[in-house]
Design a protein around this motif. Structure first.
Motif, mmCIF file in Angstrom:
data_model
loop_
_atom_site.group_PDB
_atom_site.id
_atom_site.type_symbol
_atom_site.label_atom_id
_atom_site.label_comp_id
_atom_site.label_asym_id
_atom_site.label_seq_id
_atom_site.Cartn_x
_atom_site.Cartn_y
_atom_site.Cartn_z
ATOM 1 N N UNK A 138 81.662 56.629 -2.779
ATOM 2 C CA UNK A 138 82.054 55.263 -2.419
ATOM 3 C C UNK A 138 80.784 54.459 -2.161
ATOM 4 N N UNK A 139 80.759 53.233 -2.603
ATOM 5 C CA UNK A 139 79.649 52.323 -2.328
ATOM 6 C C UNK A 139 80.230 51.041 -1.758
ATOM 7 N N UNK A 140 79.943 50.786 -0.476
ATOM 8 C CA UNK A 140 80.380 49.562 0.196
ATOM 9 C C UNK A 140 79.165 48.658 0.296
ATOM 10 N N UNK A 181 79.866 48.870 7.243
ATOM 11 C CA UNK A 181 79.841 49.982 8.193
ATOM 12 C C UNK A 181 81.222 50.204 8.790
ATOM 13 N N UNK A 182 81.934 49.122 9.066
ATOM 14 C CA UNK A 182 83.279 49.235 9.633
ATOM 15 C C UNK A 182 84.188 50.030 8.700
ATOM 16 N N UNK A 183 84.104 49.776 7.403
ATOM 17 C CA UNK A 183 84.903 50.537 6.433
ATOM 18 C C UNK A 183 84.499 52.008 6.431
ATOM 19 N N UNK A 184 83.202 52.279 6.519
ATOM 20 C CA UNK A 184 82.727 53.663 6.542
ATOM 21 C C UNK A 184 83.198 54.386 7.806
ATOM 22 N N UNK A 185 83.196 53.683 8.924
ATOM 23 C CA UNK A 185 83.692 54.258 10.179
ATOM 24 C C UNK A 185 85.187 54.552 10.058
ATOM 25 N N UNK A 186 85.926 53.616 9.484
ATOM 26 C CA UNK A 186 87.364 53.818 9.302
ATOM 27 C C UNK A 186 87.668 55.044 8.464
ATOM 28 N N UNK A 187 86.944 55.227 7.370
ATOM 29 C CA UNK A 187 87.152 56.397 6.535
ATOM 30 C C UNK A 187 86.763 57.672 7.290
ATOM 31 N N UNK A 236 80.421 70.274 4.973
ATOM 32 C CA UNK A 236 80.828 68.908 5.303
ATOM 33 C C UNK A 236 81.791 68.417 4.215
ATOM 34 N N UNK A 237 82.850 67.755 4.637
ATOM 35 C CA UNK A 237 83.819 67.198 3.685
ATOM 36 C C UNK A 237 83.507 65.743 3.342
ATOM 37 N N UNK A 238 83.008 64.975 4.337
ATOM 38 C CA UNK A 238 82.666 63.566 4.142
ATOM 39 C C UNK A 238 81.270 63.329 4.685
ATOM 40 N N UNK A 239 80.421 62.796 3.848
ATOM 41 C CA UNK A 239 79.062 62.424 4.251
ATOM 42 C C UNK A 239 78.934 60.919 4.127
ATOM 43 N N UNK A 240 78.659 60.257 5.245
ATOM 44 C CA UNK A 240 78.415 58.819 5.239
ATOM 45 C C UNK A 240 76.916 58.603 5.394
ATOM 46 N N UNK A 241 76.334 57.807 4.488
ATOM 47 C CA UNK A 241 74.925 57.429 4.550
ATOM 48 C C UNK A 241 74.889 55.918 4.758
ATOM 49 N N UNK A 242 75.071 55.531 6.021
ATOM 50 C CA UNK A 242 75.179 54.122 6.382
ATOM 51 C C UNK A 242 73.815 53.446 6.272
ATOM 52 N N UNK A 243 73.758 52.358 5.555
ATOM 53 C CA UNK A 243 72.537 51.575 5.285
ATOM 54 C C UNK A 243 71.515 52.337 4.435
ATOM 55 N N UNK A 263 82.838 64.262 -0.334
ATOM 56 C CA UNK A 263 83.053 62.825 -0.497
ATOM 57 C C UNK A 263 81.842 62.145 0.140
ATOM 58 N N UNK A 264 81.257 61.158 -0.517
ATOM 59 C CA UNK A 264 80.055 60.491 0.000
ATOM 60 C C UNK A 264 80.301 58.991 0.057
ATOM 61 N N UNK A 265 79.862 58.378 1.162
ATOM 62 C CA UNK A 265 79.907 56.926 1.313
ATOM 63 C C UNK A 265 78.486 56.420 1.489
ATOM 64 N N UNK A 266 78.112 55.424 0.701
ATOM 65 C CA UNK A 266 76.836 54.711 0.844
ATOM 66 C C UNK A 266 77.160 53.281 1.241
ATOM 67 N N UNK A 267 76.393 52.717 2.161
ATOM 68 C CA UNK A 267 76.578 51.305 2.494
ATOM 69 C C UNK A 267 75.250 50.571 2.398
ATOM 70 N N UNK A 268 75.349 49.258 2.234
ATOM 71 C CA UNK A 268 74.170 48.399 2.241
ATOM 72 C C UNK A 268 74.251 47.298 1.201
#
Length: 173
Positions: A6-8, A16-22, A98-105, A132-137
């Motif tokens: 995922x790329x937000x 970040x709010x979307x990444x926190x929600x997930x 790990x099932x979900x990795x969030x890399x915020x910013x 599952x990976x989330x990237x934000x920025x």
């Protein structure tokens, strides 16, 4: 289940709010979450609740380097070491179930040269298939856009900051 990327992105509030929600959703489903935060000092309010959740680990750089535009060359070099180590740590830990990795910013950290985009892309391509990976920025490169399965753009149409209203604890941080 195959993990996706995922790329937000965008100039609007909510990445970040979307990444926190997930992260909350995944933890609620019994999944293990690693939430790694770049370019922030670990004091954002959302981290308080994430740290209290079972199955969630928060990783961030406790040192505050300030805004990138205010960093001198020595501070940039120190930030590069710290954020590169944070990425290495997140990549290492993600291989441990790990099932979900969030890399915020992480996108912003790449844009400022504080983590290597090539290293991030190599990790995304070679990660265990189930993560599952989330990237934000803001302003992701075409290579990051191409690597993502989901791209969600938050677009600012109006923001209180434009009227001089500063960020408020519990709402913006």
């Amino acid at each position: 289940m195959r993990g996706l990327i995922h790329l937000y992105c965008g100039d609007g509030k909510g990445k970040t709010t979307a990444a926190v929600g997930l992260s909350v959703r995944a933890a609620g489903a019994g999944k293990r979450v690693l939430f790694a935060q770049f370019l922030k000092d670990g004091s954002s309010s959302e981290l308080n609740i994430l740290r209290a959740l079972p199955n969630v680990e928060v990783a961030c750089c406790e040192q505050n380097f300030g805004f990138f535009r205010s960093m001198d060359e020595r501070t940039k070099a120190a930030a590069l070491l710290a954020y590169s180590a944070l990425l290495e740590d997140a990549m290492r830990k993600s291989a441990d179930g790990v099932d979900l990795l969030v890399l915020d910013e992480a996108v912003a950290a790449c844009n400022h040269g504080l983590i290597e985009e090539t290293k991030l892309l190599d990790f995304l391509r070679g990660r265990p298939e189930t993560i599952e990976v989330v990237l934000t920025g803001r302003d992701p490169s075409q290579r990051l856009l191409d690597a993502a399965d989901y791209v969600t753009e938050m677009r600012k149409r109006k923001h209180p900051f434009d009227r001089g209203i500063a960020a408020r604890r519990g709402v913006e941080f």
